[in-house]
Design an enzyme around this catalytic site. Structure first.
Site, PDB file in Angstrom:
ATOM      1  N   LYS A  65       0.805  -1.224   0.000  1.00  0.00           N
ATOM      2  CA  LYS A  65       0.000   0.000   0.000  1.00  0.00           C
ATOM      3  C   LYS A  65       0.837   1.273   0.000  1.00  0.00           C
ATOM      4  CE  LYS A  65      -4.303  -1.687   0.385  1.00  0.00           C
ATOM      5  NZ  LYS A  65      -5.429  -1.319  -0.495  1.00  0.00           N
ATOM      6  N   ASP A  91      -8.989  -0.742   6.193  1.00  0.00           N
ATOM      7  CA  ASP A  91      -9.048  -1.984   6.956  1.00  0.00           C
ATOM      8  C   ASP A  91      -7.707  -2.263   7.616  1.00  0.00           C
ATOM      9  OD1 ASP A  91     -11.694  -3.000   6.662  1.00  0.00           O
ATOM     10  OD2 ASP A  91     -11.266  -3.506   4.583  1.00  0.00           O
TER      11      ASP A  91
END
Length: 325
Positions: A65, A91
């Site tokens: 990410k 999340d």
């Protein structure tokens, strides 16, 4: 649950913008993540060569990410002076990456998480000096809360009217695919991608479909949160209820609207996997010294679930998107 559409391999799209890889290469601590060959699993699955792209350490964080967050935050902050708060929902890994980039740029971050996010993931985000708000609801509820908050939203999910920043995040993810090109001596027959809202899958689809390689692209989701598979079967973007899953980063109920055209046209297969199959895959990868977390191990579980759907495969790449929690 399975979905197959072989004709998607012939779909074409424009290539991603150039220059993002050079940006990442200039960041402190940048290095390509390993592409590790796993002959034992290749033999088990009857594949010529099987590789795993191991994203357990990327720019100092335990997931891919950081690629999207670093590029998007760079673009968001270009030309902005003074204090600004970056907001996002997560999340786990995306929010931590945005918080890290905000801290490195001397800016504040406010991260919204659904109630299902484990406490250690929340603490990891707070360790980046971010404010964390736990939303009593789903991931989609957390996204809505982040979008309402004061600040600049840096979200890896798009919808009508919110498209530019998610596109930057997708562009950032593309660096991973360019690394695979450099590390592999042949075009893969199949790339297996864990999927949440589909933005990372959009990057992978763009990379391979723009080049017309005919590479198969398999999306893998938890069977409790298979929003992309359900959307593909319905042939329209669909929101579904989600349950708890160890694959927290894939626990999403609605595909990204900006990713959906790529998912609909460019994915030739999708599969939903069980918790048990994911746990087995994670254990087997750990035994081979690939320390995948549940989301990362989903790619192996998905390939196993689809093994009878493919004829002979010479070269397969599993993308392990995160390390062990």
């Amino acid at each position: 649950m399975k979905f197959s559409r072989p004709e998607a391999r012939t779909w074409r799209c424009p290539p991603a913008p150039a220059g993002v890889r050079d940006f990442h290469a200039g960041l402190p601590g940048y290095a390509p993540t390993p592409l590790t060959e796993l002959p034992a699993l290749a033999a088990e699955l009857g594949i010529g060569r099987l590789f795993v792209k191991d994203e357990s350490s990327r720019l100092g964080l335990p997931a891919f990410k950081a690629l999207g967050a670093s590029w998007a935050v760079h673009r968001v902050l270009e030309g902005r002076k003074g204090q600004v708060t970056l907001t996002t929902a997560t999340d786990g890994n995306h929010g931590r990456a945005v918080a890290r980039m905000a801290r490195l740029h001397g800016r504040r971050a406010h991260v919204f998480v659904p109630r299902t996010v484990p406490a250690p993931a929340i603490e990891a985000i707070r360790a980046e000096n971010a404010e964390v708000t736990v939303v009593d609801g789903t991931y989609d509820d957390a996204v809505a809360a982040a979008a309402r908050a004061d600040g600049v939203l840096v979200q890896d999910m798009g919808w009508p009217g919110y498209e530019e920043v998610p596109a930057w995040i997708v562009e950032g993810y593309g660096t991973l695919c360019h690394e695979i090109d450099e590390q592999l001596d042949a075009e893969p027959d199949l790339v297996v991608v864990p999927v949440g809202v589909g933005s990372f899958a959009q990057a992978v689809i763009t990379h391979y479909r723009a080049r017309g390689t005919g590479t198969g692209l398999l999306a893998v989701e938890p069977d409790s949160a298979a929003c992309v598979l359900e959307s593909l079967e319905a042939d329209e973007l669909t929101t579904i209820p989600t349950g708890d899953t160890m694959m927290a980063g894939l626990n999403c109920g609605t595909p990204s609207a900006t990713a959906w055209p790529y998912l609909r046209n460019g994915l030739d297969a999708a599969v939903a996997i069980s918790e048990a199959d994911c746990a087995t895959a994670m254990r087997d990868l750990h035994a081979l010294n690939v320390h995948s977390g549940p989301c990362g191990a989903a790619s192996l579980a998905g390939l196993r679930a689809m093994r009878d759907d493919y004829d002979h495969l010479d070269t397969v790449v599993l993308i392990s998107t995160e390390g062990r929690p």
